[in-house]
Write an enzyme that holds these catalytic residues in place. Structure first.
Site, PDB file in Angstrom:
ATOM      1  N   CYS A 283      -1.630 -39.598   8.554  1.00 30.00           N
ATOM      2  CA  CYS A 283      -0.672 -39.886   7.571  1.00 30.00           C
ATOM      3  C   CYS A 283       0.557 -40.718   7.816  1.00 30.00           C
ATOM      4  CB  CYS A 283      -0.822 -38.914   6.560  1.00 30.00           C
ATOM      5  SG  CYS A 283      -2.214 -37.940   5.954  1.00 30.00           S
ATOM      6  N   HIS A 436       5.372 -39.623   1.755  1.00 30.43           N
ATOM      7  CA  HIS A 436       3.841 -39.425   1.725  1.00 30.43           C
ATOM      8  C   HIS A 436       3.505 -38.476   0.601  1.00 30.43           C
ATOM      9  CE1 HIS A 436      -0.313 -38.916   3.007  1.00 30.43           C
ATOM     10  NE2 HIS A 436      -0.217 -37.590   3.233  1.00 30.43           N
ATOM     11  N   ASN A 466      -3.745 -38.885  -2.995  1.00 33.29           N
ATOM     12  CA  ASN A 466      -3.301 -39.049  -1.495  1.00 33.29           C
ATOM     13  C   ASN A 466      -4.202 -40.143  -0.650  1.00 33.29           C
ATOM     14  OD1 ASN A 466      -3.089 -38.667   1.291  1.00 33.29           O
ATOM     15  ND2 ASN A 466      -2.818 -36.449   1.163  1.00 33.29           N
TER      16      ASN A 466
END
Length: 509
Positions: A283, A436, A466
């Protein structure tokens, strides 16, 4: 008129300085000011022990609340205290909540995996207790957690780690772009696909109401190219003028070659010779890719007009188990890109700080074990027979959410303080945080723990989910195109990735 002055008496140094009385007074005042400034700076740089708004003033302890309202306030605040729970406290809280709200657990064995069975056991452990007694025990348990957590300070090992220096790297993001698959998937569709209880996701704490899923024939490199073309158009440059292409994604399209050459080919640059490669930090891939681009631009042999494309493209929907009620609602697909070049001193754009830390004790908390050499799709000794070890489970995303949250809250404040002193308790001159988009629970918990104003946290989670490494550039693009992010704004790009890794970057847009 003249006098002999002793400077720095603690060092025992005698310096014969012949001064005018007025000049002597001015130098004395300057020295006192420097001492004061040094002490103030040292104090501001020291790691703080801020435990967040919940720890400073637990909402369930208000004398104006009834017994039931105290319990409801404690339940609402409990997810933000996950990082401070130890031993069996998470299971106890879950069992007490279930018993208080639903009574005894239904008879019969628990279905699902290990996590579901552990939850069922925690609920059954409270069998026979009255609802009022469970509510009181739940609140009392959280009282103990807050007292213990409020007394915690960062360990010396964290305080002694070196802090990130100011890079003063003059770079400028010229343009941003994005691509979203047209297929919008709602929570009702996720429930139907996974056979989940209807409306169950409305009670979950994922924070996602809809997300995008790529079509079966869509490829990540084509999505990346669409986002890249939009970024190039916003920057006012042609693809042929690029110096380098950095592909920064957490879900690769294939093992070989990496996504860099695939993206170059999709842009029609297959014969250009333009440098193209991938960086992979799950990520945090976009942050690592952007830092890589900035360091390449800072090289002495890089021309002032050099242009670097950084792009993240993710199709995570193909790696998620649709029957996992905790993971399935979280993830979505999409791509985002930006174009960067050197900045002149007049423009004011710069990369100030970039920092990353990894705590591999959490490597098994979020993982997809398949796709590599541990679980090849076919046996080495028989090319025709599939490998029985390459099961559905090892090829789908697995996550221990509560344990991951505990690690994030354990190391997060110290990491932020080392990125820039003061970030563990406030934002200072940071105009916007571009995080994030891990989950709604994660964003709320880190905001509270660090004392950051929620209105300065940009979010796209509710409508995009996400999107792994593309989450940060997608949120950055949304902030720019909406007009909230303006030239000259100081931004904090930050997040966590599997590993467990922390990454952060401070730049002037």
């Amino acid at each position: 008129g003249r006098r002999r002055v002793r400077l720095f008496p603690s060092l025992g140094v005698m310096l014969p300085i012949w001064l005018d009385p007025t000049l002597f007074a001015a130098i004395s005042a300057l020295l006192l000011a420097l001492v004061f400034l040094h002490r103030r700076t040292a104090s501001a740089a020291a790691p703080t022990a801020e435990a967040g708004a919940v720890l400073r003033a637990p909402p369930w302890q208000s004398p104006k609340l009834s017994e039931t309202e105290c319990f409801e306030a404690a339940v609402k605040a409990a997810p933000r205290l996950l990082g401070y729970l130890v031993d069996n406290e998470p299971q106890s809280l879950y069992g007490l909540y279930k018993q208080a709200t639903l009574g005894d657990a239904p008879a019969g064995g628990a279905g699902g995996g290990l996590k579901a069975r552990a939850k069922a056991a925690a609920w059954r452990a409270q069998a026979g207790k009255e609802a009022a007694a469970c509510r009181a025990e739940y609140v009392a348990l959280l009282d103990g957690v807050t007292k213990r957590a409020a007394a915690c300070v960062l360990p010396p090992s964290l305080r002694q780690k070196p802090r990130c220096a100011d890079l003063r790297c003059r770079v400028r993001i010229l343009g941003t772009g994005h691509y979203l698959p047209p297929n919008i998937v709602t929570n009702r569709e996720i429930e139907r696909r996974g056979g989940l209880e209807p409306l169950s996701l409305d009670r979950a704490r994922s924070g996602v109401t809809e997300r995008r899923f790529a079509a079966d024939d869509e490829r990540a490199s084509a999505m990346a190219a669409a986002a890249a073309r939009q970024a190039l158009e916003a920057a006012g440059v042609a693809p042929e003028s690029l110096t380098c292409i950095v592909h920064a994604s957490g879900t690769p399209e294939q093992c070989l070659p990496d996504g860099g050459p695939l993206l170059q080919r999709e842009l029609g640059l297959g014969g250009s010779g333009i440098r193209a490669f991938s960086v992979h930090a799950t990520c945090l891939s976009f942050l690592v890719g952007l830092e890589t681009a900035c360091m390449l631009l800072a090289r002495a042999d890089t021309p002032d007009d050099a242009l670097i494309l950084v792009c993240s493209s993710e199709i995570s929907s193909r790696h998620v188990d649709p029957t996992d009620e905790h993971v399935a609602p979280l993830f979505g697909d999409g791509a985002a890109a930006c174009v960067v070049r050197k900045a002149s001193w007049r423009e004011g754009s710069a990369l100030h700080r970039a920092h990353m830390e990894t705590y591999a004790d959490g490597a098994s908390l979020t993982e997809v074990r398949g796709g590599g050499t541990n679980f090849p799709f076919h046996r080495v000794d028989d090319r025709a027979a599939p490998n029985p070890a390459a099961t559905r489970e090892v090829n789908h995303f697995q996550m221990d959410g509560p344990a991951t949250m505990r690690m994030v809250l354990q190391h997060g404040p110290g990491f932020m303080e080392r990125l820039r002193p003061g970030l563990s308790s406030g934002l200072g001159d940071i105009a916007w945080v571009v995080p994030h988009q891990a989950s709604g629970l994660a964003l709320d918990a880190i905001t509270d723990a660090l004392g950051w104003p929620a209105e300065r946290m940009l979010r796209t989670l509710d409508r995009l989910g996400n999107v792994v490494a593309a989450s940060i550039p997608l949120t950055l693009h949304a902030g720019v195109t909406s007009g909230r992010i303006q030239r000259g704004d100081k931004l904090l790009l930050m997040g966590t990735g599997a590993g467990l890794s922390f990454g952060g970057m401070i730049l002037t847009f």
